[in-house]
Scaffold this active site. Structure first.
Site, short mmCIF file in Angstrom:
data_model
loop_
_atom_site.label_atom_id
_atom_site.label_comp_id
_atom_site.label_asym_id
_atom_site.label_seq_id
_atom_site.Cartn_x
_atom_site.Cartn_y
_atom_site.Cartn_z
N ALA A 74 -27.19 41.92 -12.79
CA ALA A 74 -26.00 41.08 -12.87
C ALA A 74 -25.51 40.63 -11.49
CB ALA A 74 -24.89 41.81 -13.61
N ALA A 208 -29.56 44.92 -17.93
CA ALA A 208 -30.13 45.89 -18.89
C ALA A 208 -29.63 47.32 -18.69
CB ALA A 208 -31.66 45.87 -18.77
N CYS A 338 -19.81 51.15 -8.74
CA CYS A 338 -20.64 50.08 -8.21
C CYS A 338 -20.26 49.77 -6.77
CB CYS A 338 -20.50 48.82 -9.04
SG CYS A 338 -20.69 49.12 -10.80
C1 LIG Z 1 -18.87 43.90 -14.34
C2 LIG Z 1 -20.08 44.13 -13.50
N1 LIG Z 1 -20.69 43.09 -12.89
C3 LIG Z 1 -21.78 43.26 -12.14
C4 LIG Z 1 -22.33 44.49 -11.95
C5 LIG Z 1 -23.58 44.62 -11.12
O1 LIG Z 1 -24.68 44.71 -12.00
P1 LIG Z 1 -26.15 45.07 -11.50
O2 LIG Z 1 -26.12 46.52 -11.16
O3 LIG Z 1 -27.03 44.76 -12.69
O4 LIG Z 1 -26.47 44.20 -10.34
C6 LIG Z 1 -21.73 45.61 -12.54
C7 LIG Z 1 -22.19 47.00 -12.32
O5 LIG Z 1 -22.81 47.40 -11.44
C8 LIG Z 1 -20.59 45.42 -13.36
O6 LIG Z 1 -19.99 46.44 -13.95
#
Ligand SMILES: Cc1ncc(COP(=O)(O)O)c(C=O)c1O
Length: 396
Positions: A74, A208, A338
């Site tokens: 994401a 995913a 995150c």
């Molecule tokens: C709302 C949201 N957006 C983006 C991300 C980033 O996703 P990714 O780890 O797939 O890059 C996260 C979590 O890490 C999230 O909770």
């Protein structure tokens, strides 16, 4: 292996479901072709697997297969959406609207665009004391739109407090002004029904590893009809994904992604009820042990306003990091995992009007498929013990 812990950090990431791992395995060991190879059967097999997964993922969100662009997750999807629109030579203008409580994978690319001359408006959200806690105000959104606004980006489900924004109404406001709408639906897809056509969304990011699939694979939905959304690619190379995102496709990841979402959809109704009951058990137990605890996010009896598997609470007069150190038996997160590289208090909780101390005294519980009522009892006991211990130290 870390010390045995109850894992309650499913907003950060999820365990890969063994059924997903099983579906992926042959694509590491036997059908390991490059989906771009056209000269042999290995390539054809990989291509077929990708096509089937793409069709299944697209159907799951009400999109056409050609509208799915595979990415690494994401974060990349968000970057592609924001920069992809912003860098189009013939975009409407240089103004973008988003929200203060977005994930850093939205806020950071926006900051970079701002440094490059874009104008960014971040909408506030209703405070913790309001029944609309965490929600944006649609009139404020409408008032923020300008003739030169090229994109609005509002997340569907918040990763810290689980609040669900009214995307359909937001889309109507955007559509009335001819402005494209992107949503970061990373925490929502697989947890609740999400249909891009019904919601009226133009771009949507999802990943995913938040739905019991593997890390390192995600997608951006890009509307391709009436009129198609145009994006400037961010990664050039072999021209994969219709030129939107070059790079050899992660075939095992893509197969795992589609399998994971299939399982979530098949089990969604029962799982949502189960998780809601675990969450209510957790909340009731914590409140009994720590009666001055505060809930961050919508009331628990408002299912249409929040994710079923999220609980975020403030334990006044303790420090969240110290709490974590004193709870060896459970894996939870203080603030957003995150962004755990940066220790500053959660911008989401501050956005709700929580004080710095309150934000620091908060924990996020993310419940998931592999949690049981026993896990919840262990968590309640661990938090209660840690809060009472820390408070006894400061009251001496
Ligand atoms: C709302 C949201 N957006 C983006 C991300 C980033 O996703 P990714 O780890 O797939 O890059 C996260 C979590 O890490 C999230 O909770």
């Amino acid at each position: 292996m870390p010390e045995a812990q109850v894992y309650l950090d499913n907003q950060s990431t999820t365990r890969v479901d063994p059924r997903v791992a099983e579906a992926m395995w042959p694509y590491f060991t036997e059908q390991y072709g490059n989906a771009g190879s056209t000269s042999h059967a290995y390539g054809a097999e990989a291509r077929e697997a990708v096509a089937a997964a793409r069709a299944s993922l697209a159907a799951a969100i009400g999109a056409a297969p050609a509208e799915i662009v595979f990415t690494s997750g994401a974060t990349e999807s968000n970057n592609l959406a924001l920069r992809g629109v912003a860098e189009r030579p013939r975009r409407r203008g240089n103004h973008i609207v988003s929200v203060v409580t977005e994930h850093k994978a939205i806020l950071d690319p926006l900051q970079r665009l701002e440094r490059r001359g874009f104008e960014i408006t971040l909408l506030p959200v209703a405070p913790a004391s309001s029944s609309d806690v965490g929600l944006i105000d649609l009139d404020q959104l409408a008032a923020a739109l300008r003739d030169k606004t090229c994109l609005v980006s509002v997340m569907l489900a918040n990763n810290e407090i689980g609040v669900l924004q009214p995307l359909r109404e937001i889309a109507e406001v955007c559509r009335a002004r001819g402005v494209w709408l992107h949503t970061d639906a990373t925490q929502a897809v697989g947890k609740l029904p999400v249909n891009v056509a019904e919601l009226g969304i133009d771009l949507m990011s999802f990943s995913a590893h938040k739905m019991y699939g593997p890390k390192g694979i995600g997608a951006l939905y890009v509307r391709r009809s009436s009129p198609p959304v145009r994006l400037e690619p961010q990664i050039d190379g072999g021209g994969q994904e219709s030129g939107f995102r070059s790079g050899t496709l992660n075939v095992p990841g893509i197969v795992g992604f589609a399998t994971a979402l299939d399982l979530c959809l098949a089990e969604m109704a029962a799982e949502t009820t189960r998780l809601r009951s675990l969450r209510d058990q957790l909340y009731a137990g914590l409140l009994k042990a720590v009666p001055d605890m505060l809930l961050n996010g919508p009331a628990l009896d408002q299912p249409h306003l929040r994710l079923a598997n999220n609980l975020n609470c403030t334990f006044p007069h303790v420090n969240g990091e110290a709490l974590l150190l004193n709870m060896k038996t459970i894996a939870v997160s203080s603030g957003s995992a995150c962004t755990s590289a940066s220790p500053e208090p959660s911008h989401v909780l501050l956005g709700l009007g929580r004080s710095l101390d309150e934000a620091r005294a908060s924990l996020r519980f993310g419940l998931g498929r592999f949690n049981s009522p026993q896990d919840i009892d262990i968590a309640i006991a661990a938090v209660a013990q840690a809060v009472h211990h820390l408070r006894s130290l400061t009251s001496r």
